[in-house]
Design a protein around this motif. Sequence first.
Motif, PDB file in Angstrom:
ATOM      1  N   THR A 126       0.834  -1.209   0.000  1.00  7.42           N
ATOM      2  CA  THR A 126       0.000   0.000   0.000  1.00  7.42           C
ATOM      3  C   THR A 126       0.866   1.255   0.000  1.00  7.42           C
ATOM      4  N   PRO A 127       0.784   2.089  -1.038  1.00  7.85           N
ATOM      5  CA  PRO A 127       1.587   3.312  -1.081  1.00  7.85           C
ATOM      6  C   PRO A 127       0.995   4.390  -0.183  1.00  7.85           C
ATOM      7  N   GLU A 128       1.808   5.363   0.183  1.00  6.56           N
ATOM      8  CA  GLU A 128       1.321   6.516   0.936  1.00  6.56           C
ATOM      9  C   GLU A 128       0.725   7.521  -0.035  1.00  6.56           C
ATOM     10  N   SER A 129      -0.580   7.738   0.078  1.00  4.01           N
ATOM     11  CA  SER A 129      -1.268   8.644  -0.849  1.00  4.01           C
ATOM     12  C   SER A 129      -1.544  10.010  -0.246  1.00  4.01           C
ATOM     13  N   GLY A 130      -1.219  10.200   1.016  1.00  2.00           N
ATOM     14  CA  GLY A 130      -1.500  11.463   1.687  1.00  2.00           C
ATOM     15  C   GLY A 130      -0.535  12.562   1.281  1.00  2.00           C
ATOM     16  N   GLY A 131      -1.032  13.802   1.254  1.00  3.29           N
ATOM     17  CA  GLY A 131      -0.190  14.947   0.951  1.00  3.29           C
ATOM     18  C   GLY A 131       0.171  15.097  -0.508  1.00  3.29           C
ATOM     19  N   ARG A 132      -0.414  14.260  -1.351  1.00  2.00           N
ATOM     20  CA  ARG A 132      -0.143  14.318  -2.788  1.00  2.00           C
ATOM     21  C   ARG A 132      -1.427  14.611  -3.550  1.00  2.00           C
ATOM     22  N   SER A 133      -1.283  15.218  -4.706  1.00  2.00           N
ATOM     23  CA  SER A 133      -2.450  15.471  -5.546  1.00  2.00           C
ATOM     24  C   SER A 133      -2.913  14.159  -6.171  1.00  2.00           C
ATOM     25  N   VAL A 179       6.110  -1.468  -2.499  1.00  2.48           N
ATOM     26  CA  VAL A 179       6.276  -0.030  -2.299  1.00  2.48           C
ATOM     27  C   VAL A 179       7.745   0.340  -2.146  1.00  2.48           C
ATOM     28  N   LYS A 180       8.526  -0.508  -1.509  1.00  7.99           N
ATOM     29  CA  LYS A 180       9.947  -0.217  -1.302  1.00  7.99           C
ATOM     30  C   LYS A 180      10.724  -0.198  -2.613  1.00  7.99           C
ATOM     31  N   LYS A 181      10.235  -0.915  -3.619  1.00  9.04           N
ATOM     32  CA  LYS A 181      10.966  -1.020  -4.878  1.00  9.04           C
ATOM     33  C   LYS A 181      10.485  -0.039  -5.945  1.00  9.04           C
ATOM     34  N   VAL A 182       9.285   0.500  -5.792  1.00  5.47           N
ATOM     35  CA  VAL A 182       8.721   1.397  -6.803  1.00  5.47           C
ATOM     36  C   VAL A 182       9.275   2.801  -6.628  1.00  5.47           C
ATOM     37  N   ASP A 183       9.867   3.325  -7.684  1.00  2.17           N
ATOM     38  CA  ASP A 183      10.378   4.696  -7.688  1.00  2.17           C
ATOM     39  C   ASP A 183      11.299   4.957  -6.500  1.00  2.17           C
ATOM     40  N   GLY A 184      12.148   3.975  -6.189  1.00  2.00           N
ATOM     41  CA  GLY A 184      13.119   4.141  -5.113  1.00  2.00           C
ATOM     42  C   GLY A 184      12.504   4.281  -3.732  1.00  2.00           C
ATOM     43  N   GLY A 185      11.291   3.755  -3.531  1.00  2.00           N
ATOM     44  CA  GLY A 185      10.644   3.840  -2.221  1.00  2.00           C
ATOM     45  C   GLY A 185      10.067   5.212  -1.915  1.00  2.00           C
ATOM     46  N   LYS A 186       9.872   6.036  -2.942  1.00  2.00           N
ATOM     47  CA  LYS A 186       9.383   7.406  -2.758  1.00  2.00           C
ATOM     48  C   LYS A 186       8.018   7.446  -2.082  1.00  2.00           C
ATOM     49  N   PHE A 187       7.201   6.413  -2.286  1.00  3.30           N
ATOM     50  CA  PHE A 187       5.829   6.431  -1.772  1.00  3.30           C
ATOM     51  C   PHE A 187       5.679   5.672  -0.458  1.00  3.30           C
ATOM     52  N   GLU A 188       6.787   5.461   0.237  1.00  3.48           N
ATOM     53  CA  GLU A 188       6.703   4.857   1.563  1.00  3.48           C
ATOM     54  C   GLU A 188       6.239   5.862   2.612  1.00  3.48           C
TER      55      GLU A 188
END
Length: 528
Positions: free
Chosen positions: A470-477, A496-505
Amino acid sequence: MPNPPSKMGGSSSVFPLFSKKHEVVLFSSTAIALYGYDQGMMSLINTNYSYLETMQIAKESPIVGIIVSVYYLGCAIGAVIASWLADREGRKPSIFTCLATTSLGNLLIFISGLSMNGTSPWKGGAPACMLAGRVVMGLGVGGIDAVIPVYSSELSSDGARGRALAQEFQMNIFGLLMAYSINLGVTLGLGKECQWAWRIPIIVMQLFPILLMSVISRLPESPRYFMSKEQKDNAKKSLETLWSKEDAKSKLDELQEAQDNESGAKVGYKDMLLPGGSQFHPSMITVMGQVNQALTGYGAVSVYGPQIFQLLGFDTRKAEFLTLGNYISYFLMMTSAWMSIDIVGRRKLMVWGAAGLATCFAVLTIFGGIAQDLPSVPDLAVEIPGSVTLFVATAIFGIGWLATVWLIPTEIYPSTARAQGSAISVIIWGLANFAITLLTPIGFNNLKYWLFLVFAVTNSFAGWWTWKYTPESGGRSFEENQKFFDSAREDGSWSVKKVDGGKFEKMPRKNEEDEEDGEQAPLLRQRR
């Protein structure tokens, strides 16, 4: 029709102390309270002797669970119908239809077996009327739960979506508390043999849909809906109920840009539910969010609260009062949810919440075993720490899991799929809770306190899955959250840790000067 434009850019002509923005939150909160009221309403009705006699069922009959759980099947169907109507006719018409349906279902439940001379099974027709009423009311409440989060989210700023929805779900708990309090009061006053002890709490629920239907015309329709239907003039009028004309024009231009970017990108349920579909990944996050929330076990705790306390050794009356105390604590602790959800983030609250719940249920297994199998141990040695543990577990669920799984689907889909995504969320919620509330009475009768251990295991799984996928969706558009799924396709991973360098953790850190475009522009930001 949309409201006449406000001359003061968001002020209300109905309640001078509230802005139109506050009216939207208050309306949405009261609508969400309907679901909570039903939970609190059924928790004591299930043990009312007159009710059981009217329905011609025994206290430990599986039919008790069927009557409770069939409501969730209605919710699943209602979510599909309401989301379709919300996209076709608008958010407000869909909500109004759901409220009217809820009112009808409530009336059917109220009249089931009704007789001025006392309990009457209607020659066997009372259970059929009750089941029909539960399904019809489920159609309405399920539709409300599907459309209200979308409606609220589309009128909230990026940094305040969680706060708004968590406040609405605090009202969900208020509804639960209100219903249980009325139920307990009339039960104490009239006794469990009186039919009015279970009918009065049912008919009081009519206050919610009647009040909401009477004021919904005062609220704005979602400008994003109007733009999706190329009704730019109506979108402008809707914006002007929230903003000054100058600001409304600016917001309209931003919505037009977002609409142009999404034009032609129509999304159907096949795109969302079949592997390889454009929205399959966010749909699986939505599905598992609701499955995992059901696995926390708190749908069962809310509906069967008194029975839970009885497993810890309390007699019936003490268990009922402790359930009331637990609901009061639940309501108060939800303040922490809306204060933290946009600061800590959705993902972290859910992961730590699942860990806390797993620990609490493991402890409750021990206390339940002592209460049931070791009669030589003093009652208070189990009852006090066991009650505290259950109170803590309820608070953890409210803070970590109640609102988060409803919020995430409103943040991770594009506008063309947001209503369907919310519908999928309610469908899975309905089916999952149907199973949980159907099986819980069976678990009480056969597993006893070992049911707590089952919930400890299921919470452990829920926490692991959330941490992993589950990615972190808060604070983003809305648009920024779409980038997670684009990156997941490119990286070939859902972790989530592997997608986009873990940016959405974690929650993002933004400069206040960051420019906003498209759907990143909030509709309800307070002016400085």
